[in-house]
Each structure stands twice: as C-alpha cells, then as structure tokens.
Design an enzyme around this catalytic site. Structure first.
Site, PDB file in Angstrom:
ATOM      1  N   GLU A  85     -26.009  -0.879 115.064  1.00 30.02           N
ATOM      2  CA  GLU A  85     -25.885  -1.989 114.119  1.00 30.02           C
ATOM      3  C   GLU A  85     -24.414  -2.366 113.974  1.00 30.02           C
ATOM      4  O   GLU A  85     -23.525  -1.508 114.129  1.00 30.02           O
ATOM      5  CB  GLU A  85     -26.449  -1.534 112.756  1.00 30.02           C
TER       6      GLU A  85
ATOM      7  N   GLU B  66     -36.534  -4.395 107.337  1.00 31.14           N
ATOM      8  CA  GLU B  66     -36.755  -3.862 105.971  1.00 31.14           C
ATOM      9  C   GLU B  66     -36.908  -4.973 104.933  1.00 31.14           C
ATOM     10  O   GLU B  66     -36.243  -4.959 103.891  1.00 31.14           O
ATOM     11  CB  GLU B  66     -35.620  -2.912 105.574  1.00 31.14           C
TER      12      GLU B  66
ATOM     13  N   TYR C  60     -35.366   8.392 106.490  1.00 31.61           N
ATOM     14  CA  TYR C  60     -34.148   9.202 106.574  1.00 31.61           C
ATOM     15  C   TYR C  60     -34.386  10.511 105.822  1.00 31.61           C
ATOM     16  O   TYR C  60     -35.082  10.531 104.808  1.00 31.61           O
ATOM     17  CB  TYR C  60     -32.956   8.433 106.000  1.00 31.61           C
TER      18      TYR C  60
ATOM     19  N   GLU D 212     -36.131   3.351 112.876  1.00 36.03           N
ATOM     20  CA  GLU D 212     -34.951   3.982 112.253  1.00 36.03           C
ATOM     21  C   GLU D 212     -35.372   5.353 111.749  1.00 36.03           C
ATOM     22  O   GLU D 212     -36.272   5.438 110.889  1.00 36.03           O
ATOM     23  CB  GLU D 212     -34.419   3.150 111.085  1.00 36.03           C
TER      24      GLU D 212
HETATM   25  O1  AHR Z   1     -29.270   2.582 109.435  1.00 38.95           O
HETATM   26  C1  AHR Z   1     -28.655   2.236 108.241  1.00 38.95           C
HETATM   27  C2  AHR Z   1     -29.474   1.273 107.399  1.00 38.95           C
HETATM   28  O2  AHR Z   1     -30.615   1.926 106.921  1.00 38.95           O
HETATM   29  C3  AHR Z   1     -30.019   0.071 108.104  1.00 38.95           C
HETATM   30  O3  AHR Z   1     -29.119  -0.989 108.156  1.00 38.95           O
HETATM   31  C4  AHR Z   1     -31.202  -0.312 107.254  1.00 38.95           C
HETATM   32  O4  AHR Z   1     -32.203  -0.944 107.992  1.00 38.95           O
HETATM   33  C5  AHR Z   1     -31.627   0.993 106.636  1.00 38.95           C
HETATM   34  O5  AHR Z   1     -31.785   0.876 105.259  1.00 38.95           O
END
Ligand code: AHR
Length: 504
Positions: A26, A172, A243, A291
């Site tokens: 990104e 998102e 995450y 992601e």
């Molecule tokens: O990867 C970091 C961020 O995490 C990305 O920009 C977003 O899509 C997500 O919230």
C-alpha cells in the site's frame, strides 16, 4: 507428551490455489518509498527499485501482490501517478495523515511486479469515487489501444496492456474510518454496478467484493449477507481481513487466535452458502483473505502521526512492527489455517510486504533484511503448493478464550503429486514440553525425509534487526525419521517446523 496424525492419500481437502500465498503493498509509511523504491540506494536498478528488496521478494515466489491500498485507495486518484514524474501532483493522504508524492504509480508498480515475477491485483476507489474511475482505470490498464485511456498509457511508455485479471471493488467499505464509508446496502449497490460495468469490458475478470474489516465489526456477518445479496451474480470472491495481536502478553491465548480465524472463515463460508441457496444459484463464491498478519507492536508509536500531530509527512515510518519469535508461531498457525480451509480460501495476502507490518524491513541507504515472520511465509509459499490433505490430528490441548480445546500440535499437510512430495508444517503451542509426533502415511508408497527445518528460540521476544539479522532463523533439523509407513518427529516446546518427504 505424544500426538498422532493420519495422512491418507485419498483424503484431500482441495487443490491449494497458489494465490493463497499473495502479498499486499500500500502507499503507506515506507512500504513504497524507501521500501521498494529508493532511487539513491546503492542497490537501486534503472527504475529506482531496490535490488536488495527485490532479491528477498523474489525468494518468496509470491504469486500476486495487491495494490495500491488499503485505506489509501479510498481517496486515491490513480491518474495522479501517471505521466512525467515532475508533473505529478503531491496530494494529502487522509487515511494515514501523510503526503503522497505520486513518484510511484501504476507504471512503476507494474514494472516492479514484472521484475520480481509476480502478478498485480488492483483495487479501485469506491470511497471518494465510483463506476467512472473504475472503468477508466480498467481501460487504461487492460485495453490494447485505440481509446482515450489506452492511448494515454501507450503515450506514457507502455505499449502492451497489462491484462490484470484480479480487481478489488474498494477496500474495507464497512469501516467508519474509510473515506467514503458506506452501509451494506449502499456499498452492495455500488459494487454491483461497478462490477457490471467492469464485466461489460471483460467478462473474464475476477472481481472481489469487500467483506468485513474484521470479525468483531458490529455489522459482521450481516454485512456479508447484504453485500452478497446485491452482488452475488457479479463477483467471484468476498474479501476478509484479520490482524492478530498479543496485547496482554498472554502467549497461550495469543496462539489460540487461529481458532477465531477458523470460525471467521466458516461463518463467511456459510453466509455465502445461505445467499447462494436464497438466490437458487449454481455459482460458487470464494474467499479472498486479502489482508492478514500480526499487527500491534507499533500501535502506540504511530498515534502521533495518525492523530495529525506531525503535519503531513511524506513516507514516515508507520506500522513498523518489529516481529519476534512468538509471531513466527502465530504466522505458522495462520498459514496452516489457510491450507486447511483451501476449499474456500482461494486468495490471501500477507499485509504487508515491506516495512509496513511486513516480513521485509529496510533502512534508508542501508540494508534490507528478513524479519522473523519471513520464514514461515517463505516455507509455505515455496513448498506449500499442491493439494491440502484432510489430516486427522489427535493432540492434547488447553483452553483459551477463543476455544475450549486448543490442541498443542497444529499441523497442515500438502501433497504435491507432480513432484511426489509431501510437506508438513507443524507448530507446537506447548510452552515447556516437547511433543513426540507420529504421522501415519497411508496410501503413500515408500518415503524419505528430504528437508527438515526447525525454528525455536529460548526468548519468545527475540527479534531480527539491521545489526542482528539472523537472531531468529530456521536451522536444519535432523530428528525426523520414517519407519513402517510412519513419520516420527519431535516438536520442541514453542516451535515451528517444516518436514518434507519424498514419496514413491
Ligand atoms: O494494512 C493496513 C491497513 O489495515 C489497510 O490500509 C486497511 O485496509 C486495514 O485496515
């Protein structure tokens, strides 16, 4: 302590789509600038791309890289990144409170992908823009010539179209932090209209609609159901993001998070089935987990910039998580989950690739090196190609907040028929005990161990740095044996291993 695993040649889950080993880049922090692009770096090529980074990326054999965002894409004008560099505008990036010079755009990224041997997976902006920008961008990227946008691409130095097949319909869009955030109905309609227009150009495109940003979103999983009701006939994948964090420093619980991941995948898979049946459709939709990674180490440090207290810096250090040894175990567990769910997860992207929550770190003008998590990603990407085996694993376990029974031994198995290879990825979640593990190889003739890689470390918090790049790295194992159709391997406490077996 003992564990047993049955691997039977006739019981497979699915062919693993190679693109499950994808990555993400990104325009964020130092991912692009000082990450892949640093014209003054001693290793830079004629395009200003860092050679040392390209080497580390090439070794990973990444099939596809998602670009240019992420949150960034929701206010991005792709046209800012084309044409002569000195004429490209600097813009404010609202997502990360930084400035964007646009020195790198689609041409530079495409050339970089060609140099490292990967495919592009592009996202269109459905935050501040919509159908028009998507169709124009698509025409610029994929049309051979003879139209306004394709001729502009040719004028800008690229004769052949890039023929990008994979396109993300925004990013998102369920998140209120997103520029142009929408509710599920608004987004579903926009995504369906955008997909329709893109397919009018080329029916064979593979389109990815946004699912939830994570499974704790209040709108999950209704978001998926509503968005799919609008888009089911027009898209091929729904994206998920997740995450992982060990905020309260509770390693056993942290390593149980793969259960939460598994439930997330299963819930979305069943939502897909629900909408499919509701629509009486014959078509299947799959998951693009575009992601995923560990992300929490850098959160506090980043507040200053993200809260806007540092002005609008260009490419500051942001989301620079320094990964430790326990993150190796977590990443190994995530990849095992994707392999086991290869029936529905067809694309996945580690987020991200360089400097920003990434397996590769760089110093400006200095070295590039592999973070701890580089290794489980490397092993899975390079050796985890083939069909996922439906293993039956019996292992003692423990309770976490994510599941009543989290087995100490977590394993995935891949059968590559063309190469006559079996590859097992094993994680021992036990903090203090080795686990003697026996894998019955049913229906596989013969067998000899050809590679055995082990990762252990006495300090769970050990990290690799520019000055100590090899603090956490794999070593060759020597204790894996095959006798009477069984593979025996001892898994030290808190360890990650890969064992490869050549079969007849
Ligand atoms: O990867 C970091 C961020 O995490 C990305 O920009 C977003 O899509 C997500 O919230």
């Amino acid at each position: 302590m003992k564990a047993t695993v049955i691997a039977n040649k006739d019981y497979t889950i699915s062919k693993i789509d190679d693109r499950v080993y994808g990555a993400f880049l990104e325009h964020l922090g130092r991912a692009i600038y000082e990450g892949i692009y640093e014209p003054d770096h001693p290793s830079a090529d004629e395009n200003g791309m860092r050679g040392d980074v390209m080497k580390l990326v090439k070794d990973l054999d990444i099939p596809v890289v998602r670009y240019p965002g992420g949150n960034f894409v929701s206010a991005y004008n792709w046209e800012d990144g084309i044409g002569p560099r000195e004429e490209r505008p600097t813009r404010l990036d609202l997502a990360w409170h930084t400035s964007e010079s646009n020195a790198v755009g689609i041409h530079e990224f495409a050339d970089w992908c060609a140099s490292v041997g990967t495919e592009m997976m592009l996202a269109v902006n459905l935050g501040s823009r919509g159908v028009d920008e998507a169709r124009n961008f698509l025409e610029y990227v994929n049309h051979p010539g003879g139209s306004y946008w394709s001729d502009l691409r040719i004028k800008n130095g690229r004769k052949e179209p890039w023929n990008v097949k994979l396109w993300c319909l925004g990013n998102e869009m369920d998140g209120p932090w997103q520029v142009g955030h929408k509710d599920a109905d608004e987004y579903g309609k926009l995504a369906a209209n955008t997909a329709r227009a893109m397919r009018m150009f080329d029916k064979s495109l593979e389109l990815i609609v946004c699912g939830s940003s994570h499974s704790d979103m209040p709108s999950f999983p209704d978001w998926e159901r509503i968005v799919l009701e609008h888009t089911y006939d027009h898209v091929d994948y729904i994206s998920l993001h997740m995450y992982f964090a060990n905020r309260d420093d509770n390693t056993p619980n942290y390593l149980g998070l793969s259960h939460k991941l598994d439930r997330y995948i299963e819930t979305v898979a069943s939502t897909i089935r629900q909408v499919k049946h509701k629509k009486r459709s014959k078509k299947d939709i799959y998951i693009s987990f575009d992601e995923w990674n560990v992300w929490y180490h850098s959160n506090k440090k980043d507040r200053e910039i993200l809260d806007g207290n540092s002005g609008w810096p260009h490419a500051p250090g942001l989301l620079e998580d320094i990964y430790n040894f326990e993150d190796v175990l977590m990443v190994g567990l995530i990849l095992n989950t994707f392999i086991r769910r290869s029936d529905v997860v067809k694309i996945a992207c580690i987020a991200q690739l360089v400097n920003v929550i990434a397996p590769i770190m760089t110093e400006k003008g200095g070295p590039a090196w592999a973070q701890t998590i580089y290794y489980p990603y490397y092993f899975a990407s390079v050796f985890g190609r083939g069909s996922a085996l439906q293993l039956v694993t019996s292992s003692p376990g423990y309770e976490t907040t994510h599941a009543a029974d989290t087995s100490y031994v977590d394993v995935s198995g891949v059968h590559n028929e063309d190469e006559g290879m079996l590859t097992f990825f094993l994680v021992n979640r036990h903090p203090s005990e080795a686990i003697e593990t026996e894998v019955s190889l049913q229906g596989f003739a013969g067998g000899s161990v050809t590679d055995h890689q082990v990762m252990t470390h006495p300090d769970l918090k050990a990290v690799n740095t520019a000055g100590k790049q090899d603090e956490v790295k794999p070593r060759k194992g020597d204790g894996a044996r095959i006798a009477d159709g069984k593979l025996s391997v001892s898994l030290p406490p808190y360890s990650y291993q890969m064992v490869r077996v050549q079969i007849g």
